[in-house]
Design an enzyme around this catalytic site. Sequence first.
Site: not given
Lengths: 474, 354
Positions: A320-321
Amino acid sequence: MIFHSLDFVVFFVVTVAIYWRLPHRGQNVFLVLASYFFYGYVHTWFLALVFATTVLDYWAGRGMAAKPDRKRLFLGLSLAGNLGMLGFFKYFNFFVDNIHAALSPLGLALPLPALRIVLPVGVSFYTFQELSYTIDVYRGRLAARRDFLDFAAFVCFFPQLVAGPIERASRLLPQIERPRRFSWEDARQATFLVIWGYFQKLVIADNVGVIANKVFALQQPGFWVLWAGVFAFAIQIYADFSAYSDIARGAARWLGIDLMRNFNHPYLAVGPADFWRRWHISLSSWFRDYVYIPLGGSRGGTARTGLTVMITFLLSGFWHGASWNYVLWGAYHGVLLLTGRAADRLVPARGGAGSVLIPMRIALMFGLVSVGWLMFRETDMAYLWRDLRLSPFATTAIDCRVGAYLFLLAFVYSIPLWAHDLWAERRQAQTEAVEWSGRTGWQIACETAWCAMLISMMLVFRSRTSLDFIYFQF
Amino acid sequence: MSDALDPERGIRRSAAIFVLTVLTIAVSPFLWRVPLAMWGPRSTDLKPSNLPALESARDRYPFDPAPIDELRTAQPGTVILGDSMALRIEPDVLARLTGRPAVPIIRLATGASHWYLLLKNYVVASGIRPNRVVVFFRDTQLTDPLWRLIGKDRFSTDRYALDREEELNAVVAAHVRNPWFRLHAWIDRTYAVERTRDWVEPALTASIARAVARDQSHDDFVGAMNAMFGLDRLRAFEAADMGEADEASTDFAARVTISTLPLMLDLARQHGLQLVFVRVLRRPVNGQPPHEAPRLHRYVTALRSYVEQRGAMFLDDRDVTDLWRLAYDDGDHILDPERPRYTELFFERMAGRR
């Protein structure tokens, strides 16, 4: 190009009008051209990346077919190319920052450069989609494709290129390869999906997103204001991502292609495992099939399975990041899943769908998921630590009232989402059965009335603040 | 013959259903007119918009004449216009340095069109003769009249716009001659969208506020809530609310003719006002000005030349190395303790000592 812009509406209408006038081969050529136009609309150089990975994975697939004894090498090159590009653009600065942070207490400083470049939007999505192709070809579950054009259309298919659903090659490629026919029934269904998607985005996600943004901009929110903000964010992220997926599915269906469902009423889940069968299904099933099961799945002992679950969720969080809060979010869900499994073994579920315990389990699961959303939203670990230690008793009257106000406002905006999900959950079996077949007159009338209401509400209640789709940043 | 046996008939039936569905969906928003007519504000109570190119008639806030009296009373040497960027000037320090009062007319979350209205309807209307009127702006804002004139910040112009703003309306009209705005305006007119929104939205939020305010009055509750989310209660964010200028916005020659900048310069010339445009320094990076694209550099050069040829003064904070070292708060704002120093440097530049 973003879905909620006039540019996209014009682009899409023109695309559909031309597309259905072409023969099958022409449709695929046009699909690639339109998709490249869509993706390179703002940053033309993004096209170089998607084209490079397309060539790489097509070549790797052909290589595996031509030289089966060197399949592992071709798979390795595909993995290195895709994950290398993802790592470079998405995680380079994260690693550099962490190396600096680790070395600075020792008085060491490495002259590592920082990458000042915009993250190519959608790179996490299309690299994973391409990997599903090369891995499936390696495993012998999918034949390597000869037609480069069809393969390019599979990689860059514009409705789902930027934020999914992450389609499997085994599902999307055959649809691209076979001739498609226009159907008014599909067009109507597609229109409903697109309207519902725009409603989720413009009315629900953007309105509650303003509430969440305001709360998470505060230095020291009180307990009730903070959790009203977390509730608003829980609604925002679901409505926002579900909106994108539904618009993508609707747009694809207008082009005669059926994309997978990405969400199945996740906030009605009764436990962690159930939640992950319903949330971002295309990604969670990707991790299940290409990480969890290859690592052993649940075939080993309890400890081995636990380790596999944790690795899978940590990677999912990291996907996701490039930030520790996403890793923490992944770890939290891993622990939640393992705890849920242990609880299910100790206290086996009793009763059917009508059990009185079901609403309580849904509420509990929504609360637990919301704690996870706090970790997801709060990128500053110091603030996160402070938020998690807030006591409901250390509050003030105005904190309670403003918290109640924000919660109620977010809830009111989300009523159509809850109503839709509760209704659809009840009719799940019937809905699934008739999704692609003809509807009865009564069903069509109900759907039309629902969409008419959505459009009417959209005109009046759409947010005055337009927010980007959250998953664009991933 | 059934549809299954006659494919053509089946297709025609599906197409007819599709068209009926679309028509139903398109007609349905007219239903808003029923509750609007029954319970909403009367259309006769609505005032025609002062920017008809942008919007239809709506309930407007009244004009606020108080700053005109303040200006006449203070008889300032310097008037400061702008949004939060103008907060970098400390009026008391500037007054001490210049020997005449400095009056800030700062409106948060505003843009060039707002500053034009403040200049015309407050400074010029007051009849005062300050030594200078200073306008703080960022990068391409002076040639972007729609910045904060559309969207949620639009309503603040009510307080300083007159019933008719023909010149500004003409500028706006030049920008909204595109399909998107035309479509938007058509939908608004057809379905009375903005009128319905202006009635329904506040009713919704007010009803929730009343439900939770208990013994507090609605206004007290809203006031307390606004205080809770005040600027002083927010985290310091590095990201500014204005991104880097894009290709189109840096085409100075194309943009200036459809902006409020010529209007401001004309007003100043007609009323003998010395305008000073101050381009503030965007948040420095490691003590250096942020990267500036060549196209933006060309834009600023053209802007400087344009305003100086028309008698105004142009100051670019990017040119002053001492300003690079000032500590910034969030976005492009400087920290409060740095304001006196900024004001001193500003005064020295005004006085030609730098």
